[in-house]
Design an enzyme around this catalytic site. Structure first.
Site, PDB file in Angstrom:
ATOM      1  N   CYS C 150      -1.844  16.166  -8.975  1.00  0.00           N
ATOM      2  CA  CYS C 150      -0.429  16.056  -9.333  1.00  0.00           C
ATOM      3  C   CYS C 150       0.053  17.178 -10.239  1.00  0.00           C
ATOM      4  O   CYS C 150       1.215  17.193 -10.644  1.00  0.00           O
ATOM      5  CB  CYS C 150      -0.162  14.697  -9.959  1.00  0.00           C
ATOM      6  SG  CYS C 150      -0.834  13.383  -8.922  1.00  0.00           S
ATOM      7  N   HIS C 279       5.343  13.651 -17.634  1.00  0.00           N
ATOM      8  CA  HIS C 279       4.802  13.289 -16.317  1.00  0.00           C
ATOM      9  C   HIS C 279       5.208  11.838 -16.043  1.00  0.00           C
ATOM     10  O   HIS C 279       5.698  11.537 -14.961  1.00  0.00           O
ATOM     11  CB  HIS C 279       3.290  13.448 -16.330  1.00  0.00           C
ATOM     12  CG  HIS C 279       2.624  13.219 -15.002  1.00  0.00           C
ATOM     13  ND1 HIS C 279       2.957  13.939 -13.877  1.00  0.00           N
ATOM     14  CD2 HIS C 279       1.637  12.367 -14.622  1.00  0.00           C
ATOM     15  CE1 HIS C 279       2.196  13.538 -12.852  1.00  0.00           C
ATOM     16  NE2 HIS C 279       1.391  12.586 -13.277  1.00  0.00           N
ATOM     17  N   HIS C 314       6.856   9.086  -7.713  1.00  0.00           N
ATOM     18  CA  HIS C 314       5.825  10.097  -7.954  1.00  0.00           C
ATOM     19  C   HIS C 314       5.677  10.910  -6.682  1.00  0.00           C
ATOM     20  O   HIS C 314       5.177  10.402  -5.668  1.00  0.00           O
ATOM     21  CB  HIS C 314       4.504   9.423  -8.321  1.00  0.00           C
ATOM     22  CG  HIS C 314       3.471  10.376  -8.856  1.00  0.00           C
ATOM     23  ND1 HIS C 314       3.575  11.758  -8.744  1.00  0.00           N
ATOM     24  CD2 HIS C 314       2.309  10.149  -9.514  1.00  0.00           C
ATOM     25  CE1 HIS C 314       2.537  12.327  -9.315  1.00  0.00           C
ATOM     26  NE2 HIS C 314       1.746  11.380  -9.787  1.00  0.00           N
TER      27      HIS C 314
END
Lengths: 194, 85, 385
Positions: C150, C279, C314
């Site tokens: 990620c 994040h 996400h």
């Protein structure tokens, strides 16, 4: 900038993985991570010689994580569903995590997908930008028979690794050194598996 | 019951791909997590899958499984209790 | 920091719609693009609430969603960066692709025996997807595919900057893409990492993430080729926790190290940071770890921060790129983004957490953070003016 040198090189295959004794948790890693970890072990390095937060890990995953992807997805119909452990390895960079954990390396990471990524040239950039003093460069190529059937290319499973350091004794890295596997082949090391 | 305990040990070694560990080496009462086999959170999730796949037991919430996962013995007790109900 | 690299244009296809303008509107209104999606039946998956790109009449390309998302974003970004690209020979235009799964749709189809034509099949391979995107969009310079979980998006932005700094390219398309797939949703379900009610970053009652999809593009070039005031890349840092494959180091020390590296590269002291885009996946562990990392670096003086995953979900390989675009929009509007879907902040979250968007006296130095499986942490420092 001080010249960059290769101080160690290694190549390992699936046969080496089968023979390896790297602890009871080695089996849970996917094949790519096992090969990459073994290739790093075979370099015989002592990371105490370098600051662990300044050691880079660069990985070229020629077939991405596709072999593991196929294995994970083939379990989708199992009672209980597919394996959570396998899912965690459906990332081309998973092997970097395993290498970092095993050797407590907290420096920068880079993972590129494909053949001819020119990863070595990118590793050189980590030195130029001041982010690392040494760098593990690993290339993995894992195409299981199941993936080979999908891609229509031959199956293979191998990894090779180099350790590149700023300054000191070793084979100097040249302008034309871009790919890990070709440089490993050139240095023609005899793998020594612990 | 001891068959179930042995079967569980075999399944744990197989599911968690424990290299070089035989079922006989796993102590019935030793902690599975933390020390003992030193399993972690992903292993716990894998055991949840194993429970459904091989024992037909569904654990909806990982917290529900926590007391069961203390040791092989507690896991066997959990399965036995669930099968009765 | 060598020759400055600036942002010349952006493009995005996301859960709040097609185009950067849709992102800008969502930012100002603090809206969420997360919705129940029939494709992810909650009997098989932990939740059906995801960040899916709405059909816009043309529809999402069914067998090649990865290419579609990236292609539409590239078209928009090129239009925004027309002037720079018009004066850049094609051999000097590079492309760096960030993706975790590329066109994983092709694997699902092949495994099920459903039709899957080329080029959708070859786009299963990230490097081939990158090559085809480059060919379709006039990039004949260096092409790379990076995949670092990620944190991929931030790594791709750094790679693009390095290509320009070393003279290997004069303009680079940094492309982030991942599409919603049963493959990924089933995987996060197996890890029990999804919030059944949809993600709530930094919320006291958060239970997990929401999967999302996006195609996002940033065009990078040398700062002297972009009109002032430009948004530039001032610094970056990447580190590894070396702790656990899927759980972050609890004390946030790895992420703190990445933040410090970015500050050092920019030669900027921590108090100069005007805003942090976290994040913030919404998992209990991630958000606690980030709170700890920020306390580690900023002490009690954490700058305003917010999390955008309640807006888009996400988006994995696209996250670093699309969330950086959100930062760019915020900087241009001088508006601090809120944290969509947040109801009650967690006790350990920094007091400076921004819930609703509000204007800022200054938004010159912005930090974008991402973390990923395998213990990777990334920080990118943007500068304005």
């Amino acid at each position: 900038m001080d010249k960059l040198v290769v101080t160690a090189a290694s190549r390992v295959t699936e046969a080496d993985v089968r023979a390896a004794k790297l602890g009871s948790r080695f089996g849970r890693l996917d094949l790519s991570s096992q090969l990459a970890l073994l290739a790093v072990e075979a370099l015989g390095l002592d990371f105490d010689a370098h600051r662990r937060d300044r050691v880079g890990i660069c990985l070229a995953a020629r077939a991405g994580s596709l072999s593991t992807d196929v294995e994970y997805w083939s379990g989708r119909g199992n009672a209980g569903g597919p394996s959570p452990t396998l899912f965690a390895y459906t990332l081309p960079s998973a092997a970097i995590g395993e290498i970092a954990i095993r050797h407590r390396l907290t420096g920068p990471n880079l993972c590129m997908v494909g053949g001819n990524t020119g990863l070595l040239a990118e590793a050189v950039e980590l030195f130029r930008s001041g982010e690392t003093d040494s760098c593990l460069c690993v290339e993995c190529n894992v195409i299981t028979p199941a993936l080979a059937a999908i891609l229509g290319t031959p199956a293979t499973a191998l990894a090779c690794a180099l350790y590149v350091v700023r300054g000191g004794a070793g084979r100097a890295l040249g302008e034309n050194d871009r790919d890990i596997e070709s440089l490993c082949a050139l240095l023609n090391p005899s793998p020594s598996i612990p | 019951m001891s068959d179930l305990v042995h079967d569980l040990k075999v399944k744990i070694v197989e599911f968690l791909k424990l290299d070089g560990v035989t079922p006989e080496q796993i102590d019935d009462n030793a902690p599975l997590f933390g020390s003992g086999l030193d399993l972690d959170s992903i292993d716990a999730l894998e055991l949840v899958v194993m429970l459904e796949a091989h024992y037909g037991i569904i654990i909806k919430d990982i917290e529900e499984g926590r007391p069961a996962f203390q040791s092989v013995r507690s896991l066997a007790d959990f399965i036995t209790a669930r099968r009765r109900s | 920091m060598r020759n400055a690299v600036a942002i010349a244009g952006c493009g995005a296809t996301t859960a709040v719609g097609h185009g950067v303008e849709a992102l800008r509107s969502a930012l100002l209104a603090n809206t969420s693009g997360l919705r129940p999606c029939a494709r992810f039946d909650s009997r098989l998956f932990q939740s059906s609430i995801v960040g899916a790109v709405p059909p816009n009449g043309h529809g999402v390309d069914e067998d090649d969603p990865a290419f579609y998302l990236a292609d539409t974003a590239l078209t928009e970004a090129r239009a925004q960066a027309t002037k720079v690209l018009a004066s850049t020979p094609v051999e000097r235009v590079g492309l760096v692709l960030s993706t975790t799964k590329a066109n994983i749709e092709a694997l699902e189809r092949v495994s099920d025996g459903r039709p899957c034509a080329e080029p959708a099949r070859r786009h299963l391979q990230g490097d081939l997807l990158a090559a085809d995107l480059a060919a379709a969009h006039g990039a004949r310079g260096p092409v790379q595919c990076v995949s670092v979980a990620c944190v991929s998006g931030l790594v791709a932005i750094q790679q693009g900057a390095k290509l320009i700094q070393r003279g290997a390219a004069d303009a680079v398309f940094v492309v982030g893409v991942d599409h919603l797939s049963a493959f990924v949703v089933a995987g996060f379900t197996a890890l029990k990492a999804i919030d059944p009610q949809g993600c709530r970053p930094f919320d006291r009652d958060r239970r997990g993430l929401s999967p999302g999809e996006a195609g996002a593009v940033i065009v990078l070039t040398r700062a002297d080729r972009v009109p002032a005031p430009a948004i530039t890349l001032r610094g970056w840092g990447i580190s590894n926790d070396a702790n656990h494959m899927t759980g972050p180091a609890r004390d946030g020390s790895g992420l703190a190290q990445a933040i410090r590296a970015a500050l050092a590269m920019a030669d900027l002291p921590a108090p100069e940071i005007d805003y942090v885009n976290a994040h913030g996946t919404g998992t209990p562990y991630n958000d606690s770890m980030e709170s700890a990392a920020l306390r580690n670096v900023f002490g009690d003086r954490c700058p305003p921060l917010s999390g955008s995953k309640g807006m888009l979900g996400h988006t994995l390989g696209a996250a670093g790129v699309v969330e950086t675009i959100l930062c760019v929009l915020a900087m241009r509007e001088r508006c601090l983004p809120g944290t969509p879907r947040l109801h009650a902040a967690a006790a350990e979250a920094p007091a400076a957490l921004v819930v609703e968007p509000r204007s800022a006296p200054r938004l010159d130095h912005v930090l974008k953070l991402n973390t990923g499986f395998g213990g990777v942490n990334g920080a990118l420092l943007l500068g304005h003016g």
